[in-house]
Design an enzyme around this catalytic site. Structure first.
Site, PDB file in Angstrom:
ATOM      1  N   CYS A 147       0.692  -1.169   0.237  1.00  0.00           N
ATOM      2  CA  CYS A 147      -0.062   0.019  -0.049  1.00  0.00           C
ATOM      3  C   CYS A 147       0.854   1.225   0.042  1.00  0.00           C
ATOM      4  O   CYS A 147       1.220   1.824   1.113  1.00  0.00           O
ATOM      5  CB  CYS A 147      -0.891  -0.021   1.147  1.00  0.00           C
ATOM      6  N   CYS A 150      -0.274   4.249   1.912  1.00  0.00           N
ATOM      7  CA  CYS A 150      -0.353   3.877   3.457  1.00  0.00           C
ATOM      8  C   CYS A 150       1.209   4.322   3.936  1.00  0.00           C
ATOM      9  O   CYS A 150       1.520   4.925   4.867  1.00  0.00           O
ATOM     10  CB  CYS A 150      -0.878   2.423   3.854  1.00  0.00           C
ATOM     11  N   ASP A 151       2.092   3.663   3.024  1.00  0.00           N
ATOM     12  CA  ASP A 151       3.502   3.695   3.858  1.00  0.00           C
ATOM     13  C   ASP A 151       4.352   4.519   2.998  1.00  0.00           C
ATOM     14  O   ASP A 151       5.581   4.779   3.577  1.00  0.00           O
ATOM     15  CB  ASP A 151       4.148   2.035   3.532  1.00  0.00           C
TER      16      ASP A 151
END
Ligand code: NDP
Length: 331
Positions: A147, A150-151
């Protein structure tokens, strides 16, 4: 053991917890079968996909951001406050052929008048030996992630060269997102043509910070011993030639798999396994609702999952109320 319920919710990501919150506050005394703990890579249990990510900066209400696992712990605490009952395990079998519906957790049978499916989806992984140790060493921050949104903004990836694996719209979107932080993004694709939509292909190919490495697959990720990605070995799918590349992160974008096997043959799904819903969250089976990533291949965000969990709860509540009032209930 056997128990009768008005409503059972399967899954404890943002969709499941939100459905639990709303049905509990509607006095439906929901039972939440949460998937259990410690399911391991690619098969998130309790808390869902956000438990394997790091900082979440796009969930409204947290101006400083919040760690994914903490967000899910807070959601759980919130639903517990309203008396939601939990089964900390995976549902192993369902029978939706007649009402009340039947749900088994191993040998324990639970029956329910209405069912909300919020079992989510799991990112696909390449299946390399090194994926797991690197990933477990520090979640997405170790350098293997499924992701980018996300990261990708983590300091460890800033001004570094990164890889996105895949050739679909997700790979294109994640690569474009990573250009905000990385010095260069390589898309590693196993063929000589992207699967992504034409507009995304053009954006990717024309982007000054993105390079597509055609006909390549990752054969090895370095370096599991250091618990940090330092590079990869690439293999050319046409010539078989091997090459090495120093990079700081590998972002998998090779698709997601909805966690819907349990319902196979019992409700309508698309060819990939996403549950087909009508009027937002209603499945083809009266009294069965689906919300979150198990029915959403498009948005796949925590906030959209939570929103659809709310919709499923409200629809289920209306359905049960209509039935109790002796009114013909639709869905
Ligand atoms: P897709 O299934 O479309 O693409 C997966 C990609 O990963 C393909 O290019 C595939 O290669 C590659 N792949 C699969 N398995 C492997 C493997 N083992 N090794 C190497 N490569 C592999 O998934 P997406 O997540 O990209 O998209 C899912 C759906 O969501 C699509 O319908 C997409 O259009 C949609 N979507 C739309 C967006 C938008 O409109 N903005 C954004 C994101 C997704 P190959 O091509 O060779 O099969």
């Amino acid at each position: 053991m056997s128990s009768e319920n008005s409503i059972i919710i399967l899954g404890s990501g943002p969709a499941g917890y939100t459905a639990a919150l709303y049905t509990a506050r509607a006095n439906l005394n929901p039972l939440l079968i949460d998937g259990g703990v410690g399911m391991g890579q690619g098969m998130q249990g309790q808390g869902g996909q956000l438990t394997i990510t790091t900082e979440v900066e796009n969930f409204p209400g947290f101006p400083e951001g919040i760690m994914g696992p903490e967000l899910m712990t807070r959601m759980r605490e919130q639903v517990a406050r309203f008396g939601v009952r939990f089964v900390e395990d995976m549902a192993t079998k369902v029978d939706l052929s007649e009402r009340p519906f039947k749900v088994w957790v191993n040998d324990d049978l639970y029956t329910t008048r209405a069912l909300i499916i919020a079992t989510g989806a799991s990112a696909r992984w390449l299946g390399l030996d090194e994926e797991k140790p690197v990933w477990e060493g520090g979640l997405g921050g170790a350098g293997v992630s499924a992701c980018a949104t996300c990261d990708g903004a983590m300091p460890v990836f800033r001004n570094k060269e990164l890889i996105v694996v895949g050739g679909g719209d997700t790979a294109a979107e994640e690569a474009l997102y990573l250009t905000y932080y990385a010095s260069r993004v390589y898309i590693v694709h196993r063929r000589d043509q992207l699967r992504a939509s034409m507009v995304m292909q053009q954006r990717v190919v024309n982007h000054p910070k993105i390079t597509v490495l055609w006909n390549k697959v990752i054969q090895k990720i370095h370096d599991p011993e250091k618990k940090q990605v330092t590079g990869v070995t690439l293999k050319d799918t046409v010539t078989g030639e091997l090459s090495e590349k120093e990079i700081a992160g590998v972002f998998m974008a090779i698709g997601h798999k909805p966690n819907s096997e349990l319902f196979s043959g019992q409700i309508d799904m698309d060819e990939v396994g996403y549950i087909r819903t009508h009027h937002d969250v209603r499945t083809t089976k009266l009294g069965v609702y689906a919300c979150g990533d198990v029915q959403d291949s498009e948005y796949r965000q925590a906030i959209s999952a939570a929103g659809s969990g709310c919709m499923a709860a409200i629809q289920a509540e209306r359905f049960l109320a209509a039935e109790d009032a002796g009114v013909h209930a639709e869905w």
